[in-house]
Structure formats: C-alpha cells, structure tokens
Scaffold this active site. Structure first.
Site, PDB file in Angstrom:
ATOM      1  N   HIS A   1       0.822  -1.212   0.000  1.00 15.94           N
ATOM      2  CA  HIS A   1       0.000   0.000   0.000  1.00 15.94           C
ATOM      3  C   HIS A   1       0.853   1.258   0.000  1.00 15.94           C
ATOM      4  CE1 HIS A   1       0.706   0.902   4.296  1.00 15.94           C
ATOM      5  NE2 HIS A   1       0.523  -0.391   4.534  1.00 15.94           N
TER       6      HIS A   1
ATOM      7  N   CYS B   1       3.125  -4.975   6.621  1.00 13.62           N
ATOM      8  CA  CYS B   1       2.741  -4.533   5.277  1.00 13.62           C
ATOM      9  C   CYS B   1       3.949  -3.972   4.532  1.00 13.62           C
ATOM     10  CB  CYS B   1       1.649  -3.471   5.354  1.00 13.62           C
ATOM     11  SG  CYS B   1       0.019  -4.136   5.777  1.00 13.62           S
TER      12      CYS B   1
END
Length: 199
Positions: free
Chosen positions: A158, A174
């Site tokens: 992301h 992440c």
C-alpha cells in the site's frame, strides 16, 4: 570574548537558526512515534528533505527465475521488483515490517482498492486500543493512495502518508510505498498477480 560568552553566543545563534527553520518548516518539531511502543522515532522531515532522500523508481536488469508479471519483494534490500519481459524489472523503494513483524513466502493479490479506507485489525487494536476503529480513505489515511491485498492475510502492499519511512523497517508487516510508486505499481498488476516475498 571569554569562552563562556562565546558559548552563549553560539547557543543563541543556534536557537535563532532553529526558530527560523521551524517557522519556515511547519513539520520541523513534529516527532513521529512507533505505533505500538509509542517510543519516539524520528523528526518528520520537510517535504524537500523527504524528496531528496527518496529511492528512485527505475527499470533495472533482472536475472531472477520469476515470470514477467510477478511482484518480487526483497525485504532485506527494501526493494520491490515488478518483473517485465526481456530480463528487466521496475524497481521501487519500500518500507517493510519492523523486527518481530517480518515474513516471507508467496501470496496472490486478491483485491485492489483506490484510496482505501482503513480498519485496524484486531491484533493491532489489542496493541493500540487508542487507534480509530475506522478511517476513511484520503491523504491522511495510513494506507495511502492505493492498496493491494495479499491472499487472505492481513498484509497489503500500500501507499503511505509517511513517505519518509520508505527504506525503513517500521510497519506491522505490510509493504509500504510512496503514493506515486504505489499508483504506478497498481496500474501494472491485476487481481491474481503472484507476489513473492523474500527474507
């Protein structure tokens, strides 16, 4: 001029310079905190400094075994590669999981979202009960401009509202990218794209 006066004058000059810099840079005195331990990390740099320290996106030679269209994440080097035909790859700088949150393996992109909203997972809320339960998509959202969800895991590739963290190990697992880079990658991949995370 005696030594004491010289030191005082030097301190005063430094304080004046700092005050001038702070007035020119509204983020000069903003301190970032680790989202779990709440320990101070680093002062948030001015946008120009963040830009100067940015890891450039570029096409490089690629000699790995992965087929074109594959995403390869090298967590140690903090680089992500989108494999292209002809022995090339687009290389991006990334932020990765901090100690204790590293992982590796193969996943598939199962969903893509533009300006995604954010609901912290239960595990994160247990560590940080002060976090909001929901945050709509937008420039202040920690998922940034795009998100690509990996399998049924909690992990995503992301964007970020903290571009100065790219190149560091600060996330909860992440893969972070600048918003500009994540938009570029988002347009290259599809649902079903294989993602290989190396440790």
């Amino acid at each position: 001029m005696n030594r004491r006066f010289f030191l005082s004058a030097g301190i005063a000059a430094a304080a004046t310079a700092a005050a001038t810099a702070a007035s020119a840079n509204p983020f000069a005195n903003v301190v970032m905190f680790d989202p779990d331990t709440r320990e101070p990390l680093i002062a948030r740099p001015h946008a120009a400094v963040a830009q100067a320290n940015a890891i450039p996106r570029e096409i490089v030679a690629y000699h790995g075994a992965e087929a074109p269209g594959t995403v390869v994440v090298d967590t140690n080097a903090r680089r992500l590669y989108f494999v292209m035909p002809g022995g090339q790859a687009m290389r991006y700088g990334i932020g990765v999981g901090r100690p204790g949150f590293e992982w590796g393996g193969s996943q598939t992109i199962t969903r893509k979202a533009e300006w995604p909203d954010w609901r912290p997972p239960v595990q994160m809320l247990q560590r940080r009960p002060d976090l909001p339960r929901y945050m709509p998509g937008g420039p202040d959202n920690p998922l940034g401009a795009r998100a690509m969800y990996l399998g049924s895991s909690l992990y995503r590739i992301h964007g970020s509202n903290e571009p100065h963290t790219i190149g560091q190990a600060v996330s909860s697992g992440c893969i972070r990218m600048t918003n500009e880079d994540v938009v570029d990658l988002y347009d290259r991949v599809r649902v079903g794209t294989r993602v290989v995370v190396l440790r």
